[in-house]
Design a protein around this motif. Structure first.
Motif, short mmCIF file in Angstrom:
data_model
loop_
_atom_site.label_atom_id
_atom_site.label_comp_id
_atom_site.label_asym_id
_atom_site.label_seq_id
_atom_site.Cartn_x
_atom_site.Cartn_y
_atom_site.Cartn_z
N TRP A 88 0.84 -1.18 0.00
CA TRP A 88 0.00 0.00 0.00
C TRP A 88 0.88 1.24 0.00
CZ3 TRP A 88 -3.11 -2.21 4.68
CH2 TRP A 88 -4.00 -3.19 4.22
N PRO A 89 0.49 2.27 -0.77
CA PRO A 89 1.27 3.52 -0.78
C PRO A 89 1.36 4.11 0.63
CG PRO A 89 -0.42 3.53 -2.49
CD PRO A 89 -0.68 2.33 -1.63
N ASP A 90 2.48 4.73 0.91
CA ASP A 90 2.70 5.47 2.17
C ASP A 90 2.81 4.58 3.40
OD1 ASP A 90 2.54 7.88 0.69
OD2 ASP A 90 0.35 7.81 0.81
N VAL A 91 2.94 3.25 3.24
CA VAL A 91 3.17 2.38 4.40
C VAL A 91 4.63 2.48 4.79
CG1 VAL A 91 3.32 -0.04 5.12
CG2 VAL A 91 1.30 0.78 3.93
N GLU A 92 4.89 2.57 6.08
CA GLU A 92 6.25 2.63 6.59
C GLU A 92 6.53 1.36 7.40
OE1 GLU A 92 6.71 6.18 8.89
OE2 GLU A 92 5.79 7.42 7.33
N PRO A 93 7.81 0.95 7.47
CA PRO A 93 8.14 -0.21 8.30
C PRO A 93 7.71 0.02 9.75
CG PRO A 93 10.00 0.37 6.91
CD PRO A 93 8.98 1.48 6.78
N LEU A 94 7.43 -1.08 10.43
CA LEU A 94 7.08 -1.01 11.84
C LEU A 94 8.24 -0.45 12.66
CD1 LEU A 94 5.58 -4.61 12.22
CD2 LEU A 94 4.30 -2.47 12.31
N ASP A 95 7.94 0.11 13.81
CA ASP A 95 8.99 0.44 14.75
C ASP A 95 9.55 -0.89 15.26
OD1 ASP A 95 8.49 3.17 14.50
OD2 ASP A 95 7.07 3.17 16.17
N GLU A 96 10.86 -0.99 15.31
CA GLU A 96 11.46 -2.24 15.78
C GLU A 96 11.19 -2.41 17.27
OE1 GLU A 96 15.89 -3.93 16.24
OE2 GLU A 96 15.39 -3.20 14.23
N ARG A 97 10.78 -3.62 17.65
CA ARG A 97 10.60 -3.94 19.06
C ARG A 97 10.98 -5.40 19.26
NH1 ARG A 97 6.74 -7.19 19.83
NH2 ARG A 97 5.11 -7.41 18.31
N ASP A 98 11.45 -5.73 20.43
CA ASP A 98 11.92 -7.08 20.70
C ASP A 98 10.78 -8.09 20.71
OD1 ASP A 98 14.59 -6.38 20.88
OD2 ASP A 98 14.45 -5.92 23.01
N PRO A 138 12.54 -6.74 6.06
CA PRO A 138 12.74 -5.33 5.71
C PRO A 138 11.63 -4.41 6.21
CG PRO A 138 13.15 -6.72 3.80
CD PRO A 138 12.57 -7.60 4.87
N ASN A 139 10.48 -4.96 6.57
CA ASN A 139 9.37 -4.17 7.10
C ASN A 139 9.41 -4.09 8.62
OD1 ASN A 139 7.96 -4.01 4.40
ND2 ASN A 139 8.03 -6.23 4.70
N ASN A 140 10.48 -4.63 9.21
CA ASN A 140 10.64 -4.76 10.66
C ASN A 140 9.63 -5.72 11.28
OD1 ASN A 140 13.00 -3.42 11.16
ND2 ASN A 140 12.03 -1.47 11.65
N LEU A 141 9.08 -6.64 10.46
CA LEU A 141 8.24 -7.69 11.03
C LEU A 141 9.13 -8.59 11.88
CD1 LEU A 141 6.07 -8.80 7.98
CD2 LEU A 141 5.27 -7.64 10.03
N PRO A 142 8.77 -8.80 13.14
CA PRO A 142 9.57 -9.69 13.97
C PRO A 142 9.31 -11.15 13.58
CG PRO A 142 7.80 -8.67 15.27
CD PRO A 142 7.69 -8.16 13.87
N ILE A 143 10.38 -11.85 13.21
CA ILE A 143 10.24 -13.23 12.75
C ILE A 143 11.17 -14.14 13.55
CG2 ILE A 143 9.38 -12.74 10.43
CD1 ILE A 143 12.23 -12.86 9.39
N GLU A 144 10.75 -15.39 13.64
CA GLU A 144 11.49 -16.43 14.35
C GLU A 144 11.55 -17.64 13.43
OE1 GLU A 144 10.90 -19.19 18.42
OE2 GLU A 144 9.41 -17.67 17.87
N PHE A 145 12.62 -18.40 13.52
CA PHE A 145 12.73 -19.68 12.82
C PHE A 145 13.00 -20.71 13.90
CE2 PHE A 145 13.84 -16.31 9.97
CZ PHE A 145 13.12 -16.61 8.83
N SER A 146 12.24 -21.81 13.88
CA SER A 146 12.31 -22.79 14.96
C SER A 146 12.48 -24.20 14.43
CB SER A 146 11.01 -22.74 15.79
OG SER A 146 10.80 -21.44 16.31
N ALA A 147 13.40 -24.92 15.04
CA ALA A 147 13.61 -26.34 14.74
C ALA A 147 13.21 -27.14 15.97
CB ALA A 147 15.07 -26.60 14.38
N ASN A 148 12.36 -28.15 15.78
CA ASN A 148 11.94 -28.99 16.90
C ASN A 148 13.12 -29.73 17.49
OD1 ASN A 148 9.22 -28.31 16.68
ND2 ASN A 148 8.81 -29.95 15.22
N VAL A 149 13.07 -29.94 18.79
CA VAL A 149 14.07 -30.77 19.47
C VAL A 149 13.60 -32.22 19.35
CG1 VAL A 149 15.04 -31.35 21.73
CG2 VAL A 149 14.79 -28.95 21.05
N GLU A 150 14.49 -33.07 18.90
CA GLU A 150 14.15 -34.48 18.70
C GLU A 150 13.64 -35.11 20.00
OE1 GLU A 150 16.28 -38.52 17.07
OE2 GLU A 150 17.07 -36.58 16.42
#
Length: 197
Positions: A59-69, A124-136
């Motif tokens: 969408w026009p004029d959308v800005e990245p999120l403010d970074e937060r933990d 790049p949009n400051n979306l907080p993302i996680e990558f998870s691998a299951n523990v066997e």
């Protein structure tokens, strides 16, 4: 009870579709499988797995999120903390970490949560993302567990859906009345038909 197959798609927002595609497709390796749009509007879908996608509206004029933990409480209106993408092995986790760091994206150290190992980053949009691998040997879906020392009232009732909480459907909609209305996605089917024909 309905049968769920996964997350069809998570719908996010970007102001820069090209940067978003370069991150999700080219860096992380998710295929761009659908593109809808017209001037001033785009809606693109990337494949996470056989059943799951992530989608972005541009969408026009959308800005990245403010970074937060990730996972730290905030005040005010909020309905989203982060997305965790499952990967099939520890090797996949380290491969993604290396790719993120080589591309100069911040990435956390690997965190051992006991049942999963995770890394945390931002797109790049400051979306907080996680990558998870299951523990066997640890399968929470097979053996749900409540480790909260003071579970909520509803959580104390267990993992399975509880009967009688909501009103029962008295008159289901007859199949003859199942009507769908055309949406923006119809242009995808039209494009597929043109490609075939």
């Amino acid at each position: 009870m309905a049968t769920y197959t996964g997350i069809n798609h998570l719908a996010m927002v970007t102001g820069d579709m090209d940067a978003t595609i370069r991150f999700w497709r080219d860096l992380l390796g998710m295929r761009l499988v659908v593109g809808l749009g017209h001037p001033g509007y785009r809606h693109y879908f990337l494949e996470i797995s056989e059943h799951d996608m992530i989608a972005f509206f541009e969408w026009p004029d959308v800005e990245p999120l403010d970074e937060r933990d990730h996972g730290f409480p905030v005040k005010g209106k909020i309905g989203f903390d982060h997305i965790s993408f499952g990967v099939s092995s520890q090797a996949d986790l380290w491969e993604i970490k290396d790719k993120l760091e080589a591309a100069d994206f911040w990435c956390s150290e690997v965190v051992d949560h006991g049942f999963i190992h995770s890394i945390y980053a931002f797109d790049p949009n400051n979306l907080p993302i996680e990558f998870s691998a299951n523990v066997e040997g640890v399968d929470l879906r097979r053996t749900p567990i409540m480790a909260d020392s003071d579970p909520s009232v509803e959580a104390r009732k267990g993992a399975e859906p509880q009967a009688g909480v909501w009103p029962s459907v008295i008159t289901p909609t007859p199949e003859a009345e199942w009507v769908s209305y055309d949406g923006e996605g119809r242009q995808v089917v039209e494009a597929l038909e043109k490609k075939k024909g």
